[in-house]
Structure formats: C-alpha cells, structure tokens
Design a protein around this motif. Sequence first.
Motif, PDB file in Angstrom:
ATOM      1  N   GLU A 235      66.119  17.506  15.850  1.00  0.00           N
ATOM      2  CA  GLU A 235      65.659  18.678  16.594  1.00  0.00           C
ATOM      3  C   GLU A 235      64.157  18.884  16.533  1.00  0.00           C
ATOM      4  N   GLU A 236      63.524  18.478  15.472  1.00  0.00           N
ATOM      5  CA  GLU A 236      62.085  18.692  15.325  1.00  0.00           C
ATOM      6  C   GLU A 236      61.314  18.114  16.503  1.00  0.00           C
ATOM      7  N   THR A 237      61.731  16.940  16.979  1.00  0.00           N
ATOM      8  CA  THR A 237      61.034  16.284  18.086  1.00  0.00           C
ATOM      9  C   THR A 237      61.851  16.248  19.369  1.00  0.00           C
ATOM     10  N   GLY A 238      63.174  16.387  19.265  1.00  0.00           N
ATOM     11  CA  GLY A 238      64.043  16.270  20.433  1.00  0.00           C
ATOM     12  C   GLY A 238      64.640  14.893  20.612  1.00  0.00           C
ATOM     13  N   ALA A 239      64.248  13.924  19.791  1.00  0.00           N
ATOM     14  CA  ALA A 239      64.779  12.565  19.903  1.00  0.00           C
ATOM     15  C   ALA A 239      66.278  12.540  19.624  1.00  0.00           C
ATOM     16  N   ILE A 240      66.973  11.611  20.253  1.00  0.00           N
ATOM     17  CA  ILE A 240      68.410  11.434  20.057  1.00  0.00           C
ATOM     18  C   ILE A 240      68.653  10.006  19.600  1.00  0.00           C
ATOM     19  N   VAL A 241      69.286   9.833  18.449  1.00  0.00           N
ATOM     20  CA  VAL A 241      69.520   8.486  17.935  1.00  0.00           C
ATOM     21  C   VAL A 241      70.810   7.921  18.521  1.00  0.00           C
ATOM     22  N   ALA A 289      61.068  17.390  26.065  1.00  0.00           N
ATOM     23  CA  ALA A 289      59.799  17.503  25.356  1.00  0.00           C
ATOM     24  C   ALA A 289      59.451  16.184  24.670  1.00  0.00           C
ATOM     25  N   TYR A 290      60.458  15.547  24.088  1.00  0.00           N
ATOM     26  CA  TYR A 290      60.246  14.230  23.465  1.00  0.00           C
ATOM     27  C   TYR A 290      59.778  13.223  24.516  1.00  0.00           C
ATOM     28  N   GLY A 300      50.666   5.637  31.318  1.00  0.00           N
ATOM     29  CA  GLY A 300      50.873   4.809  32.499  1.00  0.00           C
ATOM     30  C   GLY A 300      51.205   3.363  32.197  1.00  0.00           C
ATOM     31  N   GLY A 301      51.296   3.025  30.925  1.00  0.00           N
ATOM     32  CA  GLY A 301      51.553   1.638  30.558  1.00  0.00           C
ATOM     33  C   GLY A 301      53.019   1.372  30.298  1.00  0.00           C
ATOM     34  N   GLN A 302      53.297   0.356  29.502  1.00  0.00           N
ATOM     35  CA  GLN A 302      54.655  -0.085  29.228  1.00  0.00           C
ATOM     36  C   GLN A 302      55.428   0.949  28.399  1.00  0.00           C
ATOM     37  N   ILE A 303      56.615   1.295  28.879  1.00  0.00           N
ATOM     38  CA  ILE A 303      57.528   2.140  28.108  1.00  0.00           C
ATOM     39  C   ILE A 303      58.440   1.224  27.299  1.00  0.00           C
ATOM     40  N   GLN A 304      58.529   1.484  26.002  1.00  0.00           N
ATOM     41  CA  GLN A 304      59.408   0.677  25.156  1.00  0.00           C
ATOM     42  C   GLN A 304      60.858   1.087  25.354  1.00  0.00           C
ATOM     43  N   PRO A 305      61.798   0.211  24.993  1.00  0.00           N
ATOM     44  CA  PRO A 305      63.210   0.597  25.061  1.00  0.00           C
ATOM     45  C   PRO A 305      63.573   1.663  24.047  1.00  0.00           C
ATOM     46  N   LEU A 306      62.890   1.687  22.910  1.00  0.00           N
ATOM     47  CA  LEU A 306      63.231   2.620  21.837  1.00  0.00           C
ATOM     48  C   LEU A 306      61.996   2.981  21.034  1.00  0.00           C
ATOM     49  N   TYR A 307      62.105   4.121  20.370  1.00  0.00           N
ATOM     50  CA  TYR A 307      61.046   4.635  19.508  1.00  0.00           C
ATOM     51  C   TYR A 307      61.695   5.264  18.288  1.00  0.00           C
ATOM     52  N   SER A 308      60.889   5.548  17.277  1.00  0.00           N
ATOM     53  CA  SER A 308      61.422   6.295  16.139  1.00  0.00           C
ATOM     54  C   SER A 308      61.653   7.730  16.573  1.00  0.00           C
ATOM     55  N   VAL A 309      62.355   8.496  15.758  1.00  0.00           N
ATOM     56  CA  VAL A 309      62.602   9.883  16.114  1.00  0.00           C
ATOM     57  C   VAL A 309      61.316  10.698  16.157  1.00  0.00           C
ATOM     58  N   MET A 310      60.259  10.189  15.516  1.00  0.00           N
ATOM     59  CA  MET A 310      58.963  10.857  15.563  1.00  0.00           C
ATOM     60  C   MET A 310      58.079  10.298  16.669  1.00  0.00           C
ATOM     61  N   GLY A 311      58.618   9.346  17.452  1.00  0.00           N
ATOM     62  CA  GLY A 311      57.861   8.755  18.550  1.00  0.00           C
ATOM     63  C   GLY A 311      57.035   7.550  18.157  1.00  0.00           C
TER      64      GLY A 311
END
Length: 594
Positions: A235-241, A289-290, A300-311
């Motif tokens: 919840e702190e960042t909004g990321a979903i694992v 928000a995440y 505007g560059g490459q979006i990765q498939p995944l990130y840590s929950v903190m981005g």
Amino acid sequence: MTANLELAPIGNCQVSALVDEEGGFVWGCVPRVDGDPVFCSLLNGDEKDRGTWRFELEGQVNASQHYERNSAILKTRLEAEDGSAVEISDFAPRYETSGRMYRPVAFTRIVRPVAGAPRLKVVLAPMKNYGEQLAPTNNGTNHIRYLAGPQTLRLSTDAPVGYILEGRHYRVESDQHFFLGPDEPFVGNIRSEVRRMEANTAKYWQHWVRGLHIPLEWQEETIRAAISLKLCQHEETGAIVAALTTSIPEAANSQRNWDYRYCWIRDSYYTVQALNRLGALDVLEKYLAYLRNIVDQARGGQIQPLYSVMGAEELDEFEAEHLAGYRGMGPVRVGNAAYKQVQYDCYGQIVMPTAQAFFDQRLLRMADETDFAHLEEVGEAAWAKHDKPDAGLWEFRTRQEVHTYSAVMCWAACDRLANVAATLGKGDRVVFWKQRAEKIRATIEEKAWREDGEHYGASFENGYLDASLLQMVELRFLKPDDERFIKTFAAIERDLRRGDHMLRYAAEDDFGAPETAFNVCTFWLIEALGLVGRREEAREIFESMLSHTTHSGLLSEDLDYETGELWGNFPQTYSLVGIINCAGLLSKPWSEVR
C-alpha cells in the motif's frame, strides 16, 4: 510433515505471512513482501524448527482452520487426545486511526484455551539472511528481541517468556497475546490493546468487503480471492506483487523456480481489472499512483516488465544458498532477471488501467491533460515496438519473436488512447491514434494469421499456439463470434487442452516441454467457453477448478493435470483473477432472487 501449499495468508498490505494447516507460520518477510524471510521453513527442506512460529499442543490429534467471515483474520483450532483444545487467532493489524491507516510491520496472535487444560509449547525461531542463521535473541521481563539482520523484531507478550525461550510445554489457563513487531516498547496493556486491534481489523475487512459488487453465485470464493488480491498490494507505493513467495517450482524438480515478490506490469493490470469489476477502486487508485511514478521514471524510454514494490529497476537475480528449497527442490532464487527483458505488452497494460481515470468520476483523483500527454509517450513506444521481437508474456530467456499477444496489447494501447482523446475533446488525436491502431491491426492480421492451420499463431514468425490468443476477445480485438477466433479457439483446444485444464503452450521452451497446466490459462478457457455459448461446459470446468483450491480457497500458479496437485508460487494473483472473472461471467443474475 512434507511441505505443501495448503496454506492461508494473513497480512495488512505491508507484511504478510503464510500459515499452515496447524497454525504454523512457514513463510513471512520483513519489512515488506520482498524482504528477508524471517519465516522460511516452507523453503528450508527438512529443518522445520528453523524459520517458523507455531504452537505445539501436547498430545495433539486434530487441527482445523477457517477465516473469520469476510476478513483476513485466520482461526486455527488445535485439539488434544485428552479433549483439551486451543483456538489461535492470527492477523496483521490494519485499520484507520488518527487519520491514517495503521499497518505496522507486525504479526499478532491470540491463543485462547477453549476446552480442558491444554499444555502448549511456543516455537518461535525467526531466521536472518535468507536462512543463513537463526536470529540471535535477548530478552526482558515481558519481551524477547530477535536480531534478524537490519530488522530487529520484538515479541511483546503476556505469556511466560522463560517457557518460550526454553521451549517448554506449559499449561495455558487464560488467553495469551503475542505481538511481534518493531523493536520498541509496547504501549498499553497488551491484552486489551491486542484485542482492540483484532476487533478493529475485523471491522476494517468486513466493511471493505461490504463495498464489493459480487456475483450471486460463488460469493465466498469471490470474496476470498478479492481479499487475497488486496493482500498482494504494497500500500505504501501501490505496487501489486505477482505472489507472496519465491521459488515454489512450477513442477517437481523442474528448475522453474522464480521469485514473484515483485510488481509485474502485466499481472497488476489483470489484478486491478478484476477488482474493478467488483468495485474495489482503492486498489486501482493506489496502483495508478505507482504507474505514474514508473512512467515518470522512464521519461519516455523503455518500460520494464517488472519493478520492485518501491519502483527500483534493478532486480539482480541470485540463489539463496542456505535454503534447500520447497521439498528440497532448489534453487531458491532472489531477484528476477526478467527485469532486463523487453516485453512490449506492458505498454497496453499501462494505458488500459490508466484510461479508466479519464472516465470514472468515482475516483478521488481523475486524470487530466497532463496525464494524457505522459500516456501518449507510452503510446508512442507501443507504436514503435508493436512489430518488434520481444521475450513475450511467458518471458522466454533464450529467444525472441514478435509475439502476437504483445502486438495486440500495443494495438490496445493506441485504441484506448483514441477513446481518451475523444473524452478530452481532442479530435485530431482521436484520428491520430485510431489510424495507428488500424495499422497495427492490419499488421497483426497479415503476420499472425496462419492460412495453413487456419488460426492465429503465437508469433509472427511461427504458427505454434499459446493460450494468450484467447485474450483477443477480452481485449476487444475480436468478437467471440468472429470466424477467425472460433477457428483459433478450436485449434487451441485441440493442442493445449488437457481434460479440464489448459497449458500455456506445448512447444519446448528454455527448460523443455511444460509439465503442468497454467491455472490462469484454464480460466481463459472457461471464459472463452462461456463467450462462445458453451456455458454449461464452462460452469462444469469452473466448478472443477474450484475443487482444486486449498482449504483457504486459493490457488497457486500451476497444477498437475494428472494428479491435481498445486505447484508454483502462492497465492498467485493471475489465478485469483481467474476465479473472480469466471464467477462474474457465469453466475446467475441477482434479478433471479429479487
């Protein structure tokens, strides 16, 4: 006892734990889901007394377990041969106080004697550095400190500390309360405070569930899946694992052991899509928000498939050498090298959930023209990459192709951007994005359709099939009565269906031929059956899938289609999404009982 996936999660959107059928914590990380597993006996081979927290009832002969109705509070009853019994209440505190959500890095347990004169032993043995050693301890009169690496935990309790430290059985004559949390003095009377936490946490979850729009049928299954999906959000960042665990193999001794404690753009899209159907907008708002942070970070560059929950972008993969693995089937991997891959479906999976924020007036923060400008940068990337090779949604590590699913997702990005432009009154951008979507569609029709097999291929280069092609209807690229979809569906059933289950693909990959069914693909099969008019068959297979859920009502990633055993990380968000989506699609309408 041999490790298995008959587990029940508790959590508060900051920390979580998986609890076995006898009330033992076998997996739990601090200070968040991708942290050090202080409870790691699930992956500790035969060393079940290390990395666990459980209560051993002297003379135990039976255990039973259930969730408190519509909550994430777990109740376990242990019964002994002399008739004595205890009930354990497990939860991570979560409720609003002082204008903010209280969700500490803490696990709370209450042991209540409910029959006879039970004798209990407390086994609390957290570990540090991914199973390298037991956490050293020191203690005071009513607490024990566990020096678990950079995170020191303090157990505050009204149980006898000496008995806990010496591992002795003792007679439990009154309720006992345990709060394992930050290394700071526990404020207030532990009995009254922990009971207040329990009541407030139950109230929070029951009110959250009350706001869900659920189907008439399969209500309990839908509610449990929804609560568990919410537990997968940081919840702190909004990321979903993608799941709460790492390295549960996809099949026995397969080496397909991956760390899923990160935020995949793809998995998160499916999660918020399913919860949106239930009206759980709080998860969507936090996730958006995440996403905004991820898009800003990419510039505007490459979006990765995944990130840590903190981005964090770098998730370097290594093996935890001190953990033997699930049933000794290592390796236990930490990090995930897939972050280095290119997977172009992620552009569509950013645009589609974000697009809702331009239309949905229930949201606290609706999107504006500045957001649209940033989203157009994502669309530009989708346009540039729609016909370029990538690793695909199944994350092949040794080959790249132009995957049809990725191309369709790029089409969806452009198509939805046209819709957003229309609601903003930007006629020129409507035309612009529609033209791009039409060009991508033409490319897909030309490159992905295989005249020889009369079906779409999984990639532009090859005609093999994969179950993601069934998503062409869900993404509105095709209608369910489209002749090309009907033919593709028939081919997929012929090649990938195994009884009531579905493979993601049958072709060999980096590790050989797949050995287990991929649960979300089975749910895609069920959805497709329902959409093409084979509703009764879809309902039968859905019921069959529900029969494979754990006693906690959940599913992992994979399933042995011959034995029915669950494999893969747990609980898997993809699989829970499948439960929600299929229940909503196949349920009788509420009007039948009104």
